[in-house]
Design an enzyme around this catalytic site. Structure first.
Site, PDB file in Angstrom:
ATOM      1  N   TYR A 244       8.071   2.110 -25.288  1.00  0.00           N
ATOM      2  CA  TYR A 244       6.768   1.864 -24.639  1.00  0.00           C
ATOM      3  C   TYR A 244       6.817   2.356 -23.184  1.00  0.00           C
ATOM      4  CZ  TYR A 244       3.449  -1.015 -21.936  1.00  0.00           C
ATOM      5  OH  TYR A 244       2.492  -1.445 -21.040  1.00  0.00           O
TER       6      TYR A 244
ATOM      7  N   ALA B 296      -4.394   0.980 -23.927  1.00  0.00           N
ATOM      8  CA  ALA B 296      -3.010   1.414 -24.135  1.00  0.00           C
ATOM      9  C   ALA B 296      -2.479   0.766 -25.399  1.00  0.00           C
ATOM     10  CB  ALA B 296      -2.129   1.014 -22.946  1.00  0.00           C
ATOM     11  N   TYR B 297      -1.453   1.365 -25.936  1.00  0.00           N
ATOM     12  CA  TYR B 297      -0.690   0.729 -27.006  1.00  0.00           C
ATOM     13  C   TYR B 297       0.304  -0.191 -26.301  1.00  0.00           C
ATOM     14  CZ  TYR B 297       2.002   0.113 -31.265  1.00  0.00           C
ATOM     15  OH  TYR B 297       2.630  -0.427 -32.362  1.00  0.00           O
ATOM     16  N   THR B 298       0.073  -1.516 -26.356  1.00  0.00           N
ATOM     17  CA  THR B 298       0.844  -2.445 -25.525  1.00  0.00           C
ATOM     18  C   THR B 298       1.838  -3.311 -26.318  1.00  0.00           C
ATOM     19  OG1 THR B 298      -0.963  -4.046 -25.669  1.00  0.00           O
ATOM     20  CG2 THR B 298      -0.948  -2.615 -23.731  1.00  0.00           C
TER      21      THR B 298
ATOM     22  N   GLY C  28      -9.517  -5.435 -24.242  1.00  0.00           N
ATOM     23  CA  GLY C  28      -8.202  -5.843 -23.752  1.00  0.00           C
ATOM     24  C   GLY C  28      -8.337  -6.764 -22.547  1.00  0.00           C
ATOM     25  N   GLN C  29      -7.217  -7.281 -22.067  1.00  0.00           N
ATOM     26  CA  GLN C  29      -7.258  -8.246 -20.952  1.00  0.00           C
ATOM     27  C   GLN C  29      -7.923  -7.640 -19.713  1.00  0.00           C
ATOM     28  OE1 GLN C  29      -3.690 -10.899 -20.540  1.00  0.00           O
ATOM     29  NE2 GLN C  29      -2.642  -9.055 -21.230  1.00  0.00           N
ATOM     30  N   LEU C  30      -7.439  -6.474 -19.309  1.00  0.00           N
ATOM     31  CA  LEU C  30      -7.937  -5.871 -18.069  1.00  0.00           C
ATOM     32  C   LEU C  30      -9.374  -5.355 -18.214  1.00  0.00           C
ATOM     33  CD1 LEU C  30      -7.436  -4.985 -15.178  1.00  0.00           C
ATOM     34  CD2 LEU C  30      -6.349  -2.897 -16.066  1.00  0.00           C
TER      35      LEU C  30
HETATM   36  N1  LIG Z   1       0.016  -6.725 -20.746  1.00  0.00           N
HETATM   37  C1  LIG Z   1       0.999  -6.538 -19.883  1.00  0.00           C
HETATM   38  O1  LIG Z   1       1.832  -7.415 -19.653  1.00  0.00           O
HETATM   39  C2  LIG Z   1       1.109  -5.250 -19.132  1.00  0.00           C
HETATM   40  C3  LIG Z   1       2.191  -5.064 -18.258  1.00  0.00           C
HETATM   41  C4  LIG Z   1       2.289  -3.870 -17.553  1.00  0.00           C
HETATM   42  C5  LIG Z   1       1.331  -2.890 -17.717  1.00  0.00           C
HETATM   43  N2  LIG Z   1       0.299  -3.090 -18.582  1.00  0.00           N
HETATM   44  C6  LIG Z   1      -0.696  -2.023 -18.741  1.00  0.00           C
HETATM   45  O2  LIG Z   1      -1.930  -2.519 -18.271  1.00  0.00           O
HETATM   46  C7  LIG Z   1      -3.005  -1.914 -19.004  1.00  0.00           C
HETATM   47  C8  LIG Z   1      -3.941  -2.984 -19.529  1.00  0.00           C
HETATM   48  O3  LIG Z   1      -3.188  -3.812 -20.389  1.00  0.00           O
HETATM   49  P1  LIG Z   1      -3.800  -5.096 -21.090  1.00  0.00           P
HETATM   50  O4  LIG Z   1      -2.854  -6.202 -20.835  1.00  0.00           O
HETATM   51  O5  LIG Z   1      -5.237  -5.234 -20.740  1.00  0.00           O
HETATM   52  O6  LIG Z   1      -3.632  -4.646 -22.610  1.00  0.00           O
HETATM   53  P2  LIG Z   1      -4.261  -5.273 -23.927  1.00  0.00           P
HETATM   54  O7  LIG Z   1      -4.840  -6.603 -23.650  1.00  0.00           O
HETATM   55  O8  LIG Z   1      -3.222  -5.118 -24.977  1.00  0.00           O
HETATM   56  O9  LIG Z   1      -5.453  -4.280 -24.217  1.00  0.00           O
HETATM   57  C9  LIG Z   1      -5.229  -2.958 -24.554  1.00  0.00           C
HETATM   58  C10 LIG Z   1      -6.543  -2.370 -24.996  1.00  0.00           C
HETATM   59  O10 LIG Z   1      -6.287  -1.032 -25.418  1.00  0.00           O
HETATM   60  C11 LIG Z   1      -7.029  -0.819 -26.584  1.00  0.00           C
HETATM   61  N3  LIG Z   1      -6.460   0.219 -27.418  1.00  0.00           N
HETATM   62  C12 LIG Z   1      -5.264   0.206 -28.063  1.00  0.00           C
HETATM   63  N4  LIG Z   1      -5.133   1.328 -28.781  1.00  0.00           N
HETATM   64  C13 LIG Z   1      -6.261   2.060 -28.581  1.00  0.00           C
HETATM   65  C14 LIG Z   1      -6.726   3.286 -29.053  1.00  0.00           C
HETATM   66  N5  LIG Z   1      -6.022   4.013 -29.925  1.00  0.00           N
HETATM   67  N6  LIG Z   1      -7.921   3.753 -28.637  1.00  0.00           N
HETATM   68  C15 LIG Z   1      -8.675   3.027 -27.790  1.00  0.00           C
HETATM   69  N7  LIG Z   1      -8.303   1.820 -27.319  1.00  0.00           N
HETATM   70  C16 LIG Z   1      -7.105   1.347 -27.709  1.00  0.00           C
HETATM   71  C17 LIG Z   1      -7.009  -2.143 -27.327  1.00  0.00           C
HETATM   72  O11 LIG Z   1      -8.044  -2.153 -28.245  1.00  0.00           O
HETATM   73  P3  LIG Z   1      -8.163  -3.272 -29.398  1.00  0.00           P
HETATM   74  O12 LIG Z   1      -8.691  -4.477 -28.680  1.00  0.00           O
HETATM   75  O13 LIG Z   1      -9.133  -2.676 -30.350  1.00  0.00           O
HETATM   76  O14 LIG Z   1      -6.784  -3.452 -29.941  1.00  0.00           O
HETATM   77  C18 LIG Z   1      -7.195  -3.108 -26.172  1.00  0.00           C
HETATM   78  O15 LIG Z   1      -8.551  -3.291 -25.895  1.00  0.00           O
HETATM   79  C19 LIG Z   1      -2.342  -1.050 -20.072  1.00  0.00           C
HETATM   80  O16 LIG Z   1      -2.248   0.268 -19.603  1.00  0.00           O
HETATM   81  C20 LIG Z   1      -0.949  -1.619 -20.183  1.00  0.00           C
HETATM   82  O17 LIG Z   1      -0.001  -0.657 -20.621  1.00  0.00           O
HETATM   83  C21 LIG Z   1       0.146  -4.248 -19.288  1.00  0.00           C
END
Ligand SMILES: NC(=O)c1ccc[n+]([C@@H]2O[C@H](COP(=O)([O-])OP(=O)(O)OC[C@H]3O[C@@H](n4cnc5c(N)ncnc54)[C@H](OP(=O)(O)O)[C@@H]3O)[C@@H](O)[C@H]2O)c1
Length: 290
Positions: A130, A65-67, A13-15
């Site tokens: 979500y 997370a499920y995003t 994921g991004q982070l």
């Molecule tokens: N993106 C935003 O704008 C945003 C805003 C506010 C808060 N956040 C929070 O910030 C955190 C990081 O977000 P991000 O932007 O890095 O999200 P992201 O790019 O969508 O990455 C999420 C990661 O979670 C993994 N994942 C999803 N389902 C999973 C499962 N069942 N078991 C294990 N891994 C799983 C995904 O794996 P795959 O690569 O295999 O799909 C992906 O690597 C999350 O907690 C998110 O809720 C994000």
């Protein structure tokens, strides 16, 4: 000498990816193990306890997370498992090992009716499923491990993965005109900045700076998605016309909070984490992309 093991979920994921990039380029006092679904699938809670017995982490950082905010409305059970019940189980397993647990939450826990940055203790009242599951994840994590740090963040983007910045750059190259909502106000967060903040937090924890609870982190400044798109166009050297529209003209399955700026000062006070202006970080990300 053996370094303490830090387990990180969400490596693709991004982070999670930004954290991997960061620790690959700086010397730290830790060993890192970055996991994806193969090593630890949060939709499969049975995997969690066996994982902890095998690896016994000293610190655990949950970036997974499920995003998919819109899809979450129709995949509620699955979303709840990944974002709430499994987060609670991770916290329980960490607690058994006396392991600090850091998990990431969202500005979408708030209802969006505010007009000034949300304080950490402002009542959560999410407007979409979500946000509800992330809020439940916060509660379970805090209840199951006294050494939990929840970091709420917002509008995350990176040079890696799917996000608004990359989508805008792509669409602006393809189209002559784009419509972007101008009545949702928030603060963007460059995932690389949040990754640095997390590294600083675990470094401080390891040095005995024992602060736990909920924190909020984003880049500084508040803008609309329209403002963000215009800045992306300028920094990307593109000429596509960007038109402001109200949210009602861009219906989505999940509602979004109209205002979700968070007060981020507590993380500065307790961990000395620096906060960068949103534009400064956007410049960095776009120059990395080009
Ligand atoms: N993106 C935003 O704008 C945003 C805003 C506010 C808060 N956040 C929070 O910030 C955190 C990081 O977000 P991000 O932007 O890095 O999200 P992201 O790019 O969508 O990455 C999420 C990661 O979670 C993994 N994942 C999803 N389902 C999973 C499962 N069942 N078991 C294990 N891994 C799983 C995904 O794996 P795959 O690569 O295999 O799909 C992906 O690597 C999350 O907690 C998110 O809720 C994000």
């Amino acid at each position: 000498m053996l370094k303490p093991l830090v387990v990180v979920t969400g490596k693709n994921g991004q982070l999670g990816w930004e954290l991997q990039q960061l620790v690959a380029h700086v010397e730290t006092a830790f060993d890192f193990f970055f996991t994806g679904r193969e090593e630890l699938d949060l939709s499969n809670p049975e995997m969690i306890s066996a994982f902890f017995q095998k690896y016994k982490p000293a610190y655990f950082i949950n970036c997974a997370a499920y995003t998919a905010v819109d899809k979450a409305e129709s995949e509620q059970e699955f979303t709840y498992t990944v974002n709430a019940s499994s987060v609670g189980l991770l916290a329980t397993e960490c607690s058994k090992l006396n392991c600090p647990f850091i998990t990431i939450s969202t500005d979408y826990v708030f209802d969006g009716k505010g007009t000034a940055p949300y304080a950490i203790d402002h009542l959560a009242d999410p407007v979409n499923y979500y946000g509800y599951t992330k809020w439940m994840g916060e509660k379970l994590a805090l209840a199951n491990n006294p050494h939990t740090i929840v970091i709420r963040t917002s509008w995350v983007y990176s040079s890696h993965g799917n996000n608004f910045v990359k989508t805008m750059l792509r669409l602006m190259k393809e189209k002559e005109e784009l419509k972007v909502v101008n009545d949702q106000i928030g603060s963007p967060t460059y995932a690389a900045d949040l990754a640095s903040a997390i590294l600083q937090i675990i470094t401080r924890l390891a040095a005995g700076n024992a602060h736990y609870g909920i924190y909020q982190f984003s880049n500084e400044g508040q803008i609309s998605w329209y403002d963000f798109a215009v800045a992306i166009r300028t920094l990307g050297g593109l000429s596509c016309m960007v038109l402001p529209i109200p949210t009602k003209d861009f219906p989505t399955p999940a509602k979004r909070p109209a205002y979700s700026v968070m007060d981020t000062q507590q993380i500065v006070r307790d961990f000395g984490v620096p906060l960068k202006n949103w534009k400064e970080s956007l410049v960095q990300c776009i120059s990395k992309l080009s």
